[in-house]
Structures are given as C-alpha cells and as structure tokens.
Scaffold this active site. Structure first.
Site, short mmCIF file in Angstrom:
data_model
loop_
_atom_site.label_atom_id
_atom_site.label_comp_id
_atom_site.label_asym_id
_atom_site.label_seq_id
_atom_site.Cartn_x
_atom_site.Cartn_y
_atom_site.Cartn_z
N ARG A 288 8.92 1.31 10.47
CA ARG A 288 7.65 0.77 10.00
C ARG A 288 7.73 0.67 8.49
O ARG A 288 8.71 1.10 7.88
CB ARG A 288 6.42 1.56 10.49
CG ARG A 288 6.56 3.01 10.73
CD ARG A 288 6.75 3.84 9.50
NE ARG A 288 5.80 3.51 8.44
CZ ARG A 288 6.00 3.73 7.16
NH1 ARG A 288 7.14 4.27 6.74
NH2 ARG A 288 5.11 3.44 6.26
N GLY A 289 6.69 0.06 7.89
CA GLY A 289 6.74 -0.22 6.45
C GLY A 289 7.23 -1.65 6.29
O GLY A 289 8.23 -2.06 6.90
N ALA A 290 6.50 -2.41 5.45
CA ALA A 290 6.73 -3.86 5.38
C ALA A 290 8.19 -4.26 5.11
O ALA A 290 8.78 -5.04 5.88
CB ALA A 290 5.80 -4.46 4.33
N ARG B 101 4.30 -7.51 14.72
CA ARG B 101 3.30 -7.01 13.77
C ARG B 101 2.96 -8.16 12.81
O ARG B 101 3.82 -8.65 12.10
CB ARG B 101 3.84 -5.79 12.99
CG ARG B 101 4.25 -4.64 13.91
CD ARG B 101 4.36 -3.33 13.16
NE ARG B 101 3.06 -2.82 12.75
CZ ARG B 101 2.91 -1.82 11.88
NH1 ARG B 101 3.97 -1.26 11.30
NH2 ARG B 101 1.71 -1.39 11.55
N GLN C 64 1.07 8.64 8.56
CA GLN C 64 2.30 8.34 7.82
C GLN C 64 2.40 9.19 6.55
O GLN C 64 3.49 9.52 6.10
CB GLN C 64 2.35 6.85 7.42
CG GLN C 64 2.56 5.89 8.55
CD GLN C 64 1.26 5.35 9.07
OE1 GLN C 64 0.23 6.01 9.01
NE2 GLN C 64 1.28 4.14 9.62
N ASP D 71 1.55 -4.75 2.13
CA ASP D 71 2.11 -5.48 3.28
C ASP D 71 2.10 -6.98 3.07
O ASP D 71 2.87 -7.71 3.68
CB ASP D 71 1.36 -5.11 4.56
CG ASP D 71 1.74 -3.71 4.98
OD1 ASP D 71 1.15 -2.76 4.43
OD2 ASP D 71 2.67 -3.57 5.79
N ASN E 135 -2.85 -3.65 2.59
CA ASN E 135 -2.04 -2.42 2.73
C ASN E 135 -2.73 -1.54 3.77
O ASN E 135 -3.79 -1.90 4.30
CB ASN E 135 -1.89 -1.71 1.38
CG ASN E 135 -0.84 -0.61 1.44
OD1 ASN E 135 0.28 -0.83 1.92
ND2 ASN E 135 -1.17 0.59 0.98
N LYS E 136 -2.14 -0.41 4.05
CA LYS E 136 -2.64 0.49 5.09
C LYS E 136 -4.14 0.71 4.97
O LYS E 136 -4.67 0.90 3.86
CB LYS E 136 -1.88 1.82 4.99
CG LYS E 136 -2.26 2.90 5.96
CD LYS E 136 -2.23 2.46 7.40
CE LYS E 136 -0.87 1.94 7.83
NZ LYS E 136 -0.93 1.23 9.15
O1 MRU Z 1 1.71 0.68 9.69
P1 MRU Z 1 2.79 0.92 8.68
O2 MRU Z 1 3.25 2.34 8.64
O3 MRU Z 1 3.92 -0.05 8.83
O4 MRU Z 1 2.11 0.60 7.29
C1 MRU Z 1 2.86 0.72 6.12
C2 MRU Z 1 2.10 0.46 4.88
O5 MRU Z 1 0.94 0.14 4.88
C3 MRU Z 1 2.88 0.52 3.60
O6 MRU Z 1 2.09 0.96 2.55
C4 MRU Z 1 3.41 -0.89 3.28
O7 MRU Z 1 4.07 -1.43 4.38
C5 MRU Z 1 4.31 -0.90 2.10
S1 MRU Z 1 5.84 -0.08 2.44
C6 MRU Z 1 6.83 -0.20 1.07
#
Ligand code: MRU
Length: 338
Positions: free
Chosen positions: A46-48, A88, A195, A236, A246-247
């Site tokens: 996970r994470g963009a 996603r 997370q 994201d 973002n999250k």
């Molecule tokens: O749902 P996730 O864990 O994929 O969400 C991740 C985030 O919101 C991060 O802050 C974002 O992807 C940036 S990661 C460098």
C-alpha cells in the site's frame, strides 16, 4: 532500510506483507497479474508510490501466458491494465505506472514474446529505481524545512513501506536526521487500518527516530498546547490547483495546522501529480469495507448491523497547504503565509 517493501526476484514480485506488520515479518510472492492485483487490493502492499511500482511489475507479468505475437498478447496486456487499475482508484501513481507500461508495450509490439517480457521487466525495474531516486530528492529538498529540535506530526504511512525508497514524508525526516538534526515525531494511529500505529511506528523505531504514537483524536490538544512545529504528510494525488488527496484524516490536520499557524507540508513524487484534473473535486475517493471499521485485529468493536461509511482518503484544499515538496523542489501551497 533493513527491509524491502517490494522486490522483483525469479520473475516474481515479492511483497513485504504489510497486513501482518508489526507482529510478523513475512513475504507474499506474486507470480500472476491476479496475485499482484489482489496484493494491492487487500493492502499487502500500500502507499501511492509502492502500489504504482507493484502495478508496473504486474504489467510485466501480463505477457507470461501469451504464446503468440500480436492478438493475444495485446488483449492480455489490456486486460491486465484493467484489472490493476480497478484495484484502488485514488492514488494516481497506479494508473500512471500501468499506462506507462502499456504505452511501451504498444510501441514495442509486434515482437517476440520473450523480448517483450524483457522490455517490460526492465521498464518496471526503471520505475522502481526512479521512485527510490525521487524519494531521495524529496528528502533532500524537504529536510531544509526542518530544523534541530522540531516536533513533527505525521499521518498514515508515507515512509519506506509506502514507496520503493526511503519514503516521502518520512524520507524528509530520515534525511534531516542524517544531517544531524534531532527531531521528535508524533504519529497518528490512523484508523481504520492503523497504518500509523502498525507501520510508521515500526519503521521509525527501526530507524532510531524518536517517535510517540497518538490516537487520531489527540492531535488538536497537541496543537493547542503548542507542541507541534510542523505537519508532514504524503499524498495519493495532487490536482493542478494544488488540492491534495491523502489518507482520511489528513484534512482535519490541515485545518488544525492553519488555525494554529503551524506549517503543513505535503511530500510527493512527480508520479502523484495529476495534470489531467483541475481540482480535488475530480479525485475519485475509494471506499473501504465496513469490516475494517467494525473490527480491529479481527475483534468486533461495533454492534452487528452497524451502518458504516469509510472513505479511505480525503481532499485537503490547496488553501490549507503551506508547501508541496517534490523531487523537483519545494513549491508554495495555497495557504497564505500570514
Ligand atoms: O491506504 P493506504 O495505506 O495506501 O494510504 C496511504 C496514504 O494515504 C499515504 O499517505 C500516501 O499514499 C502517500 S505514501 C508515500
């Protein structure tokens, strides 16, 4: 970093299973497009930026089953792109990586399948390496914003676990530490899937960063007490006007930061910028399953039948963003400086 978030080995994608952290450090091996897509969907990775890199390797796996040049490989690639993009929707890095792979494949066909596979593997590896390099640059640019003794608040995980390198928001913190600056980091636990608690705390502790875990609803009182000097988060997707997805919960922090006159920094590589959309209103927001909210670690915490709304991301309007740190430098956000 003494762990690898993703690794391409023996023509398979090895993912550090982020669902199991911090209790267990284990790897999931993906050998097909479907397995990569499932790994992205179920948050193994996970994470963009990291899901962008994973999707690129997913595309490299697509011609595996194709036996002839022309017809079937083209449809295998198109099908793989569709499956991967459907996993996603919010992080644009994923669609960006898939489209880059698809374009290269289209330019490269007709070719012998074996040659096409090599080309796609090399391109995915290039996306991987470029992401690590972009993280380094974000770290270098962003570290200039942090000074000795500062206390920083971060949300979710925008670290090495979310990228192919040292991370974006956390990359800034690691680089500042390398420069000899002592920082303290408050880490939002980040409900629903934690997370912050599970991943960011694990990462920061491994890297020897002084960090304190807080529940999501603690932030306001820390701002009020003057205990936060800066907020640093990832992204994201960033629209042309500087709105940032973002999250979920990031927007809350941005409003608090503006009210308390604390700088709010967003860190992201080029692959997170979506030149195709004018504002955050156009960003699709993923909704996650109710189970992630009504259960924690498999234990039910809400009555059976509870109605749930669980957007995975929110959009922070540009007017709350002090600056965006990318690999190409620091650009001011839309928040007035006074
Ligand atoms: O749902 P996730 O864990 O994929 O969400 C991740 C985030 O919101 C991060 O802050 C974002 O992807 C940036 S990661 C460098």
């Amino acid at each position: 970093m003494n762990f690898k978030t993703l690794e391409w080995r023996d023509q398979s994608l090895h993912l550090l299973d982020q669902r199991a952290l911090p209790s267990r450090v284990r790897t999931v091996v993906c050998r097909t497009v479907a397995e990569v897509a499932e790994g992205i969907r179920n948050l193994t990775v996970r994470g963009a930026p990291a899901i962008g890199v994973a999707a690129a390797y997913g595309m490299a796996l697509a011609p595996r089953g194709s036996s002839t040049v022309g017809g079937d490989v083209t449809s295998d690639l198109a099908h793989a792109a569709e499956i991967l993009k459907s996993t996603r929707p919010t992080a644009v890095n994923l669609a960006w990586a898939v489209d880059r792979m698809l374009r290269l494949a289209q330019e490269s066909t007709p070719l012998e399948i074996r040659v096409l596979r090599d080309i796609l593997e090399r391109e995915a590896a290039a996306i991987h390496t470029e992401d690590a390099a972009m993280c380094r640059k974000i770290g270098e640019h962003g570290a200039a914003l942090l000074s000795e003794g500062m206390t920083v608040l971060t949300h979710c995980n925008a670290g090495a676990l979310a990228t192919a390198g040292i991370g974006t928001a956390l990359g800034i913190i690691y680089t500042a530490k390398e420069q000899g600056k002592r920082l303290h980091v408050f880490v939002d636990e980040t409900r629903p899937v934690l997370q912050g608690a599970r991943l960011t705390m694990w990462e920061l502790m491994q890297e020897g960063i002084d960090a304190t875990l807080i529940t999501d609803n603690t932030a306001a009182s820390l701002f009020g007490a003057g205990k936060i000097d800066a907020v640093v988060v990832g992204a994201d997707r960033i629209a042309r006007n500087g709105d940032v997805a973002n999250k979920i919960g990031t927007y809350n922090l941005a409003v608090l930061a503006a009210y308390h006159k604390v700088p709010f920094y967003v860190a992201a590589p080029q692959s997170t910028f979506d030149a195709g959309i004018a504002s955050g209103a156009e960003i699709p927001i993923e909704e996650r399953s109710a189970t992630e909210v009504v259960e924690i670690g498999g234990v039910r915490i809400a009555p059976v039948g509870s109605r749930v709304f669980s957007p995975a991301f929110d959009v922070t309007p540009s007017e709350f963003v002090t600056a965006i740190v990318s690999d190409s430098g620091i650009r001011p956000g839309g928040r007035p400086s006074k």
